[in-house]
Write a protein that holds these residues in place. Structure first.
Motif, PDB file in Angstrom:
ATOM      1  N   THR A 105     -56.347 -25.307 -32.203  1.00 42.38           N
ATOM      2  CA  THR A 105     -57.719 -24.794 -32.146  1.00 42.38           C
ATOM      3  C   THR A 105     -58.624 -25.819 -31.464  1.00 42.38           C
ATOM      4  N   ARG A 106     -58.504 -27.068 -31.878  1.00 41.24           N
ATOM      5  CA  ARG A 106     -59.308 -28.142 -31.290  1.00 41.24           C
ATOM      6  C   ARG A 106     -59.015 -28.327 -29.805  1.00 41.24           C
ATOM      7  N   MET A 107     -57.779 -28.094 -29.378  1.00 41.58           N
ATOM      8  CA  MET A 107     -57.389 -28.260 -27.975  1.00 41.58           C
ATOM      9  C   MET A 107     -57.795 -27.071 -27.111  1.00 41.58           C
ATOM     10  N   GLY A 108     -58.306 -26.019 -27.731  1.00 45.73           N
ATOM     11  CA  GLY A 108     -58.769 -24.864 -26.971  1.00 45.73           C
ATOM     12  C   GLY A 108     -57.713 -23.813 -26.701  1.00 45.73           C
ATOM     13  N   ALA A 109     -56.593 -23.876 -27.419  1.00 40.52           N
ATOM     14  CA  ALA A 109     -55.546 -22.863 -27.237  1.00 40.52           C
ATOM     15  C   ALA A 109     -56.056 -21.498 -27.704  1.00 40.52           C
ATOM     16  N   GLU A 110     -55.678 -20.464 -26.984  1.00 36.48           N
ATOM     17  CA  GLU A 110     -56.100 -19.113 -27.346  1.00 36.48           C
ATOM     18  C   GLU A 110     -55.250 -18.513 -28.460  1.00 36.48           C
ATOM     19  N   PHE A 111     -54.046 -19.052 -28.658  1.00 38.57           N
ATOM     20  CA  PHE A 111     -53.171 -18.538 -29.716  1.00 38.57           C
ATOM     21  C   PHE A 111     -52.126 -19.587 -30.070  1.00 38.57           C
ATOM     22  N   MET A 112     -51.476 -19.370 -31.204  1.00 38.38           N
ATOM     23  CA  MET A 112     -50.359 -20.191 -31.635  1.00 38.38           C
ATOM     24  C   MET A 112     -49.387 -19.271 -32.359  1.00 38.38           C
ATOM     25  N   VAL A 113     -48.140 -19.254 -31.924  1.00 34.68           N
ATOM     26  CA  VAL A 113     -47.112 -18.404 -32.522  1.00 34.68           C
ATOM     27  C   VAL A 113     -46.169 -19.279 -33.339  1.00 34.68           C
ATOM     28  N   LEU A 114     -45.956 -18.878 -34.578  1.00 38.97           N
ATOM     29  CA  LEU A 114     -45.085 -19.632 -35.468  1.00 38.97           C
ATOM     30  C   LEU A 114     -43.699 -19.002 -35.494  1.00 38.97           C
ATOM     31  N   PHE A 115     -42.686 -19.830 -35.316  1.00 36.91           N
ATOM     32  CA  PHE A 115     -41.293 -19.406 -35.383  1.00 36.91           C
ATOM     33  C   PHE A 115     -40.830 -19.686 -36.806  1.00 36.91           C
ATOM     34  N   GLN A 116     -40.376 -18.847 -37.534  1.00 37.13           N
ATOM     35  CA  GLN A 116     -39.871 -17.516 -37.500  1.00 37.13           C
ATOM     36  C   GLN A 116     -40.318 -16.775 -38.737  1.00 37.13           C
ATOM     37  N   LEU A 117     -40.116 -15.464 -38.801  1.00 34.22           N
ATOM     38  CA  LEU A 117     -40.603 -14.671 -39.925  1.00 34.22           C
ATOM     39  C   LEU A 117     -39.817 -14.955 -41.205  1.00 34.22           C
ATOM     40  N   ARG A 118     -38.505 -14.808 -41.169  1.00 36.38           N
ATOM     41  CA  ARG A 118     -37.696 -14.930 -42.386  1.00 36.38           C
ATOM     42  C   ARG A 118     -36.552 -15.913 -42.175  1.00 36.38           C
ATOM     43  N   ASP A 119     -36.301 -16.725 -43.193  1.00 41.97           N
ATOM     44  CA  ASP A 119     -35.163 -17.635 -43.156  1.00 41.97           C
ATOM     45  C   ASP A 119     -33.865 -16.844 -43.048  1.00 41.97           C
ATOM     46  N   GLY A 120     -32.866 -17.458 -42.429  1.00 41.33           N
ATOM     47  CA  GLY A 120     -31.523 -16.886 -42.400  1.00 41.33           C
ATOM     48  C   GLY A 120     -30.714 -17.379 -43.592  1.00 41.33           C
ATOM     49  N   GLU A 121     -29.494 -16.941 -43.657  1.00 34.13           N
ATOM     50  CA  GLU A 121     -28.627 -17.293 -44.786  1.00 34.13           C
ATOM     51  C   GLU A 121     -28.161 -18.746 -44.750  1.00 34.13           C
ATOM     52  N   ALA A 122     -27.858 -19.271 -43.571  1.00 30.07           N
ATOM     53  CA  ALA A 122     -27.276 -20.616 -43.459  1.00 30.07           C
ATOM     54  C   ALA A 122     -28.347 -21.697 -43.616  1.00 30.07           C
ATOM     55  N   ASP A 123     -27.982 -22.808 -44.226  1.00 31.68           N
ATOM     56  CA  ASP A 123     -28.895 -23.931 -44.381  1.00 31.68           C
ATOM     57  C   ASP A 123     -28.775 -24.859 -43.176  1.00 31.68           C
ATOM     58  N   VAL A 124     -29.136 -24.307 -42.017  1.00 26.49           N
ATOM     59  CA  VAL A 124     -29.161 -25.055 -40.760  1.00 26.49           C
ATOM     60  C   VAL A 124     -30.532 -24.845 -40.138  1.00 26.49           C
ATOM     61  N   LYS A 125     -30.939 -25.771 -39.264  1.00 22.37           N
ATOM     62  CA  LYS A 125     -32.321 -25.718 -38.774  1.00 22.37           C
ATOM     63  C   LYS A 125     -32.679 -24.387 -38.127  1.00 22.37           C
ATOM     64  N   GLU A 126     -31.775 -23.796 -37.372  1.00 21.98           N
ATOM     65  CA  GLU A 126     -32.084 -22.539 -36.689  1.00 21.98           C
ATOM     66  C   GLU A 126     -32.405 -21.417 -37.670  1.00 21.98           C
ATOM     67  N   SER A 127     -32.053 -21.583 -38.942  1.00 25.23           N
ATOM     68  CA  SER A 127     -32.261 -20.544 -39.947  1.00 25.23           C
ATOM     69  C   SER A 127     -33.288 -20.911 -41.008  1.00 25.23           C
ATOM     70  N   ARG A 128     -33.997 -22.008 -40.856  1.00 24.08           N
ATOM     71  CA  ARG A 128     -34.899 -22.456 -41.920  1.00 24.08           C
ATOM     72  C   ARG A 128     -36.340 -22.715 -41.464  1.00 24.08           C
ATOM     73  N   PHE A 129     -36.796 -21.964 -40.461  1.00 20.53           N
ATOM     74  CA  PHE A 129     -38.178 -22.063 -39.996  1.00 20.53           C
ATOM     75  C   PHE A 129     -39.072 -20.985 -40.609  1.00 20.53           C
ATOM     76  N   GLY A 130     -38.534 -20.101 -41.419  1.00 26.44           N
ATOM     77  CA  GLY A 130     -39.241 -18.910 -41.862  1.00 26.44           C
ATOM     78  C   GLY A 130     -40.465 -19.150 -42.723  1.00 26.44           C
ATOM     79  N   ILE A 131     -41.342 -18.131 -42.728  1.00 27.86           N
ATOM     80  CA  ILE A 131     -42.472 -18.128 -43.658  1.00 27.86           C
ATOM     81  C   ILE A 131     -42.108 -17.319 -44.902  1.00 27.86           C
ATOM     82  N   MET A 132     -40.917 -16.691 -44.861  1.00 23.86           N
ATOM     83  CA  MET A 132     -40.383 -15.965 -46.009  1.00 23.86           C
ATOM     84  C   MET A 132     -38.971 -16.471 -46.303  1.00 23.86           C
ATOM     85  N   ARG A 133     -38.609 -16.427 -47.571  1.00 20.83           N
ATOM     86  CA  ARG A 133     -37.244 -16.781 -47.967  1.00 20.83           C
ATOM     87  C   ARG A 133     -36.322 -15.596 -47.704  1.00 20.83           C
TER      88      ARG A 133
END
Length: 150
Positions: A105-133
């Motif tokens: 916001t301070r840098m003047g960006a028009e948007f910011m997209v957060l990766f990802q909606l839901r965690d996956g089953e595996a406990d690896v980084k590609e599956s643990r960015f979610g905002i939902m379990r």
């Protein structure tokens, strides 16, 4: 791509962007926390200054960012030649995302997209960015996105 030397080299090789073309970047931290700049930069603001020097005042946004709760290497115990791991807690991730919202916001960006909606089953980084379990319950970061506190 990311706001690092590799990403800026790529942008430079593309050449001048046509009028009307907007810009988006992905941002993932190089190390530690989101306030540590990538190598070759003195601050995160310095990274955005470099971007602005290349793309001018055209609109831009952060099209992907996030923080995972899977294990990540902290350092190596060289005496035993073993990696030492750490992980961010759900509360750490909420704090980091709050920082990113404020930063972009301070840098003047028009948007910011957060990766990802839901965690996956595996406990690896590609599956643990979610905002939902995996069970569909919300993690503390979801409340940050609502404008509340975790």
């Amino acid at each position: 791509s990311n706001l690092d030397q590799k990403g800026f080299t790529y942008l430079q090789q593309i050449g001048p962007l046509p009028t009307g073309v907007k810009c988006s970047v992905h941002y993932y931290p190089h190390a530690g926390t989101p306030d540590i700049p990538h190598p070759g930069f003195t601050s995160r603001e310095h990274e955005v200054e470099r971007l602005r020097s290349m793309v001018g005042d055209r609109p831009f946004g952060c099209s992907e960012t996030g923080f995972h709760t899977a294990q990540r290497p902290k350092h190596t115990d060289f005496r035993k030649n073993l990696p030492i791991y750490t992980r961010w807690t759900d509360e750490d991730v909420a704090t980091h995302v709050r920082h990113e919202i404020d930063f972009w916001t301070r840098m003047g960006a028009e948007f910011m997209v957060l990766f990802q909606l839901r965690d996956g089953e595996a406990d690896v980084k590609e599956s643990r960015f979610g905002i939902m379990r995996t069970d569909g319950s919300f993690k503390p970061v979801a409340y940050v996105l609502q404008g509340g506190s975790s």
